[in-house]
Each structure stands twice: as structure tokens, then as C-alpha cells.
Write an enzyme that holds these catalytic residues in place. Structure first.
Site, PDB file in Angstrom:
ATOM      1  N   CYS A   1       0.757  -1.306   0.266  1.00  0.00           N
ATOM      2  CA  CYS A   1       0.084  -0.104  -0.246  1.00  0.00           C
ATOM      3  C   CYS A   1       0.782   1.120   0.448  1.00  0.00           C
ATOM      4  O   CYS A   1       0.298   2.416  -0.221  1.00  0.00           O
ATOM      5  CB  CYS A   1      -1.169  -0.002   1.194  1.00  0.00           C
ATOM      6  SG  CYS A   1      -1.921  -1.504   1.254  1.00  0.00           S
TER       7      CYS A   1
ATOM      8  N   HIS B   1      -3.613   6.788   3.793  1.00  0.00           N
ATOM      9  CA  HIS B   1      -4.279   5.822   3.310  1.00  0.00           C
ATOM     10  C   HIS B   1      -5.484   5.135   3.356  1.00  0.00           C
ATOM     11  O   HIS B   1      -5.788   4.904   4.838  1.00  0.00           O
ATOM     12  CB  HIS B   1      -3.459   4.865   3.942  1.00  0.00           C
ATOM     13  CG  HIS B   1      -3.610   3.208   2.712  1.00  0.00           C
ATOM     14  ND1 HIS B   1      -3.694   2.650   1.629  1.00  0.00           N
ATOM     15  CD2 HIS B   1      -3.080   2.351   2.962  1.00  0.00           C
ATOM     16  CE1 HIS B   1      -3.703   1.836   1.468  1.00  0.00           C
ATOM     17  NE2 HIS B   1      -3.374   1.307   2.498  1.00  0.00           N
TER      18      HIS B   1
ATOM     19  N   ASN C   1     -10.099  -0.462   0.863  1.00  0.00           N
ATOM     20  CA  ASN C   1      -8.820  -0.381   0.530  1.00  0.00           C
ATOM     21  C   ASN C   1      -7.845  -0.975  -1.194  1.00  0.00           C
ATOM     22  O   ASN C   1      -8.562  -2.069  -1.135  1.00  0.00           O
ATOM     23  CB  ASN C   1      -8.222  -0.933   1.517  1.00  0.00           C
ATOM     24  CG  ASN C   1      -6.490  -1.093   1.784  1.00  0.00           C
ATOM     25  OD1 ASN C   1      -6.006  -0.727   0.743  1.00  0.00           O
ATOM     26  ND2 ASN C   1      -5.969  -1.523   2.723  1.00  0.00           N
TER      27      ASN C   1
HETATM   28  N1  ACO Z   1     -17.550  -9.350   9.651  1.00  0.00           N
HETATM   29  C1  ACO Z   1     -18.673 -10.115  10.946  1.00  0.00           C
HETATM   30  N2  ACO Z   1     -17.554 -10.522  11.640  1.00  0.00           N
HETATM   31  C2  ACO Z   1     -16.140 -10.743  11.181  1.00  0.00           C
HETATM   32  C3  ACO Z   1     -15.690 -10.054  10.353  1.00  0.00           C
HETATM   33  C4  ACO Z   1     -16.449 -10.105   9.011  1.00  0.00           C
HETATM   34  N3  ACO Z   1     -16.215  -9.303   7.891  1.00  0.00           N
HETATM   35  N4  ACO Z   1     -14.784 -10.089  10.156  1.00  0.00           N
HETATM   36  C5  ACO Z   1     -14.410 -10.612  11.312  1.00  0.00           C
HETATM   37  N5  ACO Z   1     -15.152 -10.314  12.142  1.00  0.00           N
HETATM   38  C6  ACO Z   1     -15.278 -11.494  13.858  1.00  0.00           C
HETATM   39  C7  ACO Z   1     -13.972 -11.570  13.690  1.00  0.00           C
HETATM   40  O1  ACO Z   1     -13.684 -12.895  13.627  1.00  0.00           O
HETATM   41  C8  ACO Z   1     -14.240 -11.333  15.316  1.00  0.00           C
HETATM   42  O2  ACO Z   1     -15.168 -12.399  15.624  1.00  0.00           O
HETATM   43  P1  ACO Z   1     -14.487 -13.510  17.127  1.00  0.00           P
HETATM   44  O3  ACO Z   1     -14.527 -12.737  18.154  1.00  0.00           O
HETATM   45  O4  ACO Z   1     -16.265 -14.447  17.483  1.00  0.00           O
HETATM   46  O5  ACO Z   1     -13.298 -14.309  16.774  1.00  0.00           O
HETATM   47  C9  ACO Z   1     -14.705 -10.478  15.148  1.00  0.00           C
HETATM   48  O6  ACO Z   1     -15.333  -9.668  14.479  1.00  0.00           O
HETATM   49  C10 ACO Z   1     -13.637  -8.993  16.096  1.00  0.00           C
HETATM   50  O7  ACO Z   1     -12.433  -9.491  15.381  1.00  0.00           O
HETATM   51  P2  ACO Z   1     -11.303  -8.232  15.312  1.00  0.00           P
HETATM   52  O8  ACO Z   1     -10.609  -8.844  14.689  1.00  0.00           O
HETATM   53  O9  ACO Z   1     -11.375  -8.136  16.556  1.00  0.00           O
HETATM   54  O10 ACO Z   1     -11.593  -7.326  14.764  1.00  0.00           O
HETATM   55  P3  ACO Z   1     -11.911  -5.664  14.398  1.00  0.00           P
HETATM   56  O11 ACO Z   1     -12.139  -4.793  15.455  1.00  0.00           O
HETATM   57  O12 ACO Z   1      -9.629  -6.011  15.255  1.00  0.00           O
HETATM   58  O13 ACO Z   1     -11.817  -5.258  13.473  1.00  0.00           O
HETATM   59  C11 ACO Z   1     -10.387  -5.226  10.877  1.00  0.00           C
HETATM   60  C12 ACO Z   1     -11.276  -6.289  11.782  1.00  0.00           C
HETATM   61  C13 ACO Z   1     -11.318  -4.482  10.647  1.00  0.00           C
HETATM   62  C14 ACO Z   1      -9.729  -6.234   9.920  1.00  0.00           C
HETATM   63  C15 ACO Z   1      -9.237  -4.369  11.127  1.00  0.00           C
HETATM   64  O14 ACO Z   1      -8.429  -5.430  12.193  1.00  0.00           O
HETATM   65  C16 ACO Z   1      -8.200  -3.715  10.607  1.00  0.00           C
HETATM   66  O15 ACO Z   1      -9.026  -2.766   9.716  1.00  0.00           O
HETATM   67  N6  ACO Z   1      -7.428  -3.833  10.293  1.00  0.00           N
HETATM   68  C17 ACO Z   1      -6.124  -2.782   9.622  1.00  0.00           C
HETATM   69  C18 ACO Z   1      -6.427  -4.385   8.255  1.00  0.00           C
HETATM   70  C19 ACO Z   1      -5.977  -3.398   6.915  1.00  0.00           C
HETATM   71  O16 ACO Z   1      -5.036  -1.816   7.392  1.00  0.00           O
HETATM   72  N7  ACO Z   1      -4.983  -3.943   6.167  1.00  0.00           N
HETATM   73  C20 ACO Z   1      -4.219  -3.503   4.945  1.00  0.00           C
HETATM   74  C21 ACO Z   1      -3.290  -3.075   4.883  1.00  0.00           C
HETATM   75  S1  ACO Z   1      -2.393  -2.427   3.978  1.00  0.00           S
HETATM   76  C22 ACO Z   1      -2.020  -3.177   2.511  1.00  0.00           C
HETATM   77  O17 ACO Z   1      -0.790  -4.039   2.561  1.00  0.00           O
HETATM   78  C23 ACO Z   1      -2.783  -4.006   1.699  1.00  0.00           C
END
Ligand code: ACO
Length: 345
Positions: free
Chosen positions: A132, A272, A302
């Protein structure tokens, strides 16, 4: 300084205050595919909800390229718009840099395919991979060639067809990403929009946070690797989130320091577009007001290397940025990589 208050990431030691030819952004353009995939569409594909995706990420919909529409096609369309705005023809381009993690082919480079599609015959062309952060890395590299007088006109593109490496059975990741492209023309044109600085950094100790496990020399494609779904993006979301905030802060602070400006002087901050909560956490720590922030991730999700390039184009075309305004671009990505740039529009 106590260990707790020490910055988590360090920028490389860069000499930035040397004399060179000034660099301007003379054209900007973007392109997103026509097909819209909404959160409600995703509800029919995986166990998720519009409410969960919106509240955890801020994303409402993303664009998906057609089967016969490749990263080089998205890149070419964005580039044509940037070329038009710069008022040049493709044969003026000396170098094409395409930042992408979703090239049309492992080789030859997507940049070579874009060169052919643009009809830009007299230029060098290569891809760069900084996930990214790739577009900012491209700005920094393009800037060096112009400052050193090696080249006069550099086309930098961020382009992705992430829909091809997203596991559409994995709700943890498939809701986050989309396809698109953004491009700029860099030239030396005094009195035009100046690229004041571009910063880039990396920390390979965090490489496992976000990767595509198979398809490289470590794990070439086999029937077993395909069956194990290893050719899709894998991510530790929580750790990526925390590191993203720290890395973006590191990059932004370095860019501001190099330009000897304060965040209050920045008219438009273009982060980003990964997650609204990451953007807000970085904004809060940097002291960015909501009126300074440009956000379009609700519509595109993203788009990795294309993300800030598309947002820059939209911020300009929507009238959010005016002549003389200072713009801060700030990114993070897999690697871990990070970067920031300041442009005087
Ligand atoms: N719908 C419903 N529930 C979901 C989903 C979904 N799409 N995805 C995950 N969950 C569930 C999980 O399974 C978890 O359930 P559990 O508690 O029963 O295990 C629960 O929701 C909470 O998950 P968390 O991981 O705690 O959710 P969080 O608030 O951390 O959000 C997210 C997850 C959105 C992925 C966040 O961590 C994030 O944005 N991280 C950064 C990701 C990013 O920016 N990546 C790009 C990098 S750049 C590149 O180079 C490509």
C-alpha cells in the site's frame, strides 16, 4: 526518553536538504472500474453484515474490475487522465513506474504493458512493490530522477486488481479491499504544484503480518498450494491495525519535519484509505482537524497502492484543494512499509 515513549519505527537516515531541481506534480488522474460491490452484496457471500463492516471499517462499497480488465488497463486509464491534465503527449514520458502487488503477470512488468498501451515508446519502465506504500515510494523514486536531471518527465502510477488475490470465502479480509488506479506526472515546472518531500521507510521484522503465502520462490504454485488457498492475501488484522497507526505517525512526522511545517499549516491530509478507525487514530495523534481530512474509503475500500493516488485526484477535482494549499499524503502497507509526501498545490 523512556523506552515506552520511544517511537516504534525509525525512518532511514536520508539526506534531504541537498540542492536539486525542484519537482512538480503537473498532472493527476484516476480510474475505478464500473462494477460496484456493496456491503449488502457481501452479506450474500460470507457471514457478515453492513452494520459490522461500516462500524469496524467505514467501508460501504468497493469497485471490482471486469474479468477481462487487468491492472495494466486500470493503470493506463488513470495515466491517460494525468497525461491530459499535464498537457503533454505520451512520447514525452521518460520513465514509467507502476506500484502494484497485483501485476498482470509475474513478469514482464505491468509498467512495460502500460508503456505499450499508452504508446510511450521512448521511456524506461518498471514495477515497484511496496504494497500500500507503493505510490509514495514511486513519488520518492520519480523525484530523485528529476532532481538529478536524469529525466524530465516521470509517470508514477498506483494500480491494483486486488479482487484477484482476495479470498472471497474469508470474511476477515474480503470486505476490506477494492480495485482501482491513480497516477501523477512529475516534471520540473517552476511555479507549478511542487512536491516538497517524499519519505519512505520499512521494517521487515513485521513481514508476516500481511502477505500472500504462495506463488513466489518460497512456495511455488502446486495443486496442494491452490487447494490450501495459499494464493490469497492473509492478514493479522489486529496487529496490522496497531502497527499501521505507529508507522503512519512516523512517516507523517518526518515529512513535516523535513519541510519545517506544522500540521496546522496542512490544508488537506490524505491518508491511506484502509480503515476509518486507523485514519481517525492517526489524525487524533497528529492533531488533524476533521475539516483537514480527505476520506473516500466508504466508496472504494482499500485499493492498496492506488489508494492515496485516487484520493489525491478526487480531492483536486472536487475542489477540496486550491492553488498554494499544502497537502500531506501518508501511507502504510505490507512489509511493513510506510511513507509520506508533502505537496504544495
Ligand atoms: N463480518 C462480521 N464479523 C467479522 C468480520 C466480518 N466481515 N470479520 C471479522 N469478524 C469477526 C471476527 O471473526 C471476530 O469474531 P470473534 O470475536 O468471534 O473471533 C470479531 O469480528 C472481531 O474481530 P476483530 O479482529 O477484533 O475486529 P477488529 O475490530 O480488529 O476489526 C479489521 C478487524 C477491520 C480487519 C481491523 O483489524 C483492521 O482494519 N485492521 C487493519 C487492516 C488493514 O488495514 N490492512 C491493510 C494493510 S495495507 C496493505 O498493504 C494491503
Amino acid at each position: 526518553m523512556s523506552p515506552a515513549s520511544k517511537p516504534k519505527f525509525k525512518n532511514p537516515r536520508a539526506k534531504f536538504n541537498y540542492e536539486g531541481r525542484p519537482v512538480s506534480v503537473t498532472g493527476v488522474g484516476s480510474y475505478v472500474p464500473a462494477k460496484v460491490l456493496t456491503n449488502h452484496d457481501l452479506e450474500k457471500m460470507v457471514e457478515t453484515s453492513d452494520e459490522w463492516i461500516t462500524s469496524r471499517t467505514g467501508i460501504k462499497e468497493r469497485r471490482i474490475a471486469a474479468a477481462g480488465e487487468f491492472t495494466s488497463d486500470l493503470a493506463t486509464k488513470a495515466a491517460q487522465r494525468a497525461i491530459k491534465m499535464a498537457g503533454i503527449t505520451a512520447d514525452k514520458i521518460d520513465l514509467i513506474i507502476v506500484a502494484t502487488i497485483t501485476p498482470d503477470l509475474p513478469f514482464p512488468s505491468t509498467a512495460c504493458l502500460v508503456q505499450q498501451k499508452l504508446g510511450a515508446r521512448r521511456c524506461a519502465a518498471f514495477d515497484l512493490e511496496a504494497a500500500c506504500s507503493g505510490f509514495i515510494y514511486g513519488l520518492e523514486i520519480g523525484q530523485q530522477f528529476i532532481m538529478s536531471r536524469t529525466y524530465d518527465t516521470v509517470l508514477v502510477i498506483g494500480a491494483e486488481k486486488l479482487s484477484t488475490i482476495v479470498d472471497w470465502q474469508d470474511r476477515n479480509t474480503c470486505v476490506l479491499f477494492g480495485d482501482g488506479a491513480g497516477a501523477v506526472i512529475l516534471q520540473n515546472r517552476p511555479n507549478s504544484h511542487g512536491l516538497l518531500t517524499a519519505v519512505m521507510g520499512a521494517d521487515g521484522s513485521k513481514a508476516d503480518l500481511l502477505s500472500m503465502p504462495a506463488g513466489g520462490s518460497r512456495c511455488p504454485a502446486t495443486a496442494a498450494s491452490v487447494a490450501a488457498r495459499l494464493h490469497y492475501l492473509r492478514m493479522d488484522g489486529k496487529e496490522t491495525f496497531k502497527n499501521a497507526v505507529q508507522a503512519m505517525l512516523t512517516a507523517a512526522q518526518e515529512a513535516l519535519r523535513r519541510c519545517e511545517i506544522d500540521i496546522a499549516q496542512i490544508k488537506c491530509v490524505i491518508p491511506h484509505q484502509a480503515n476509518r478507525r486507523i485514519i481517525d487514530a492517526v489524525g487524533e495523534r497528529l492533531g488533524v482537524g476533521s475539516e483537514q481530512l480527505f476520506v473516500n474509503l466508504d466508496r472504494y475500500g482499500n485499493t492498496s497502492a492506488a489508494s492515496v493516488a485516487i484520493a489525491l485526484d478526487e480531492a483536486v477535482s472536487s475542489g477540496k484543494i486550491h492553488r498554494g494549499d499544502l497537502i500531506l499524503l501518508v501511507v502504510f502497507g505490507a512489509g511493513l512499509t510506510w511513507g509520506a509526501a508533502v505537496i504544495e498545490w
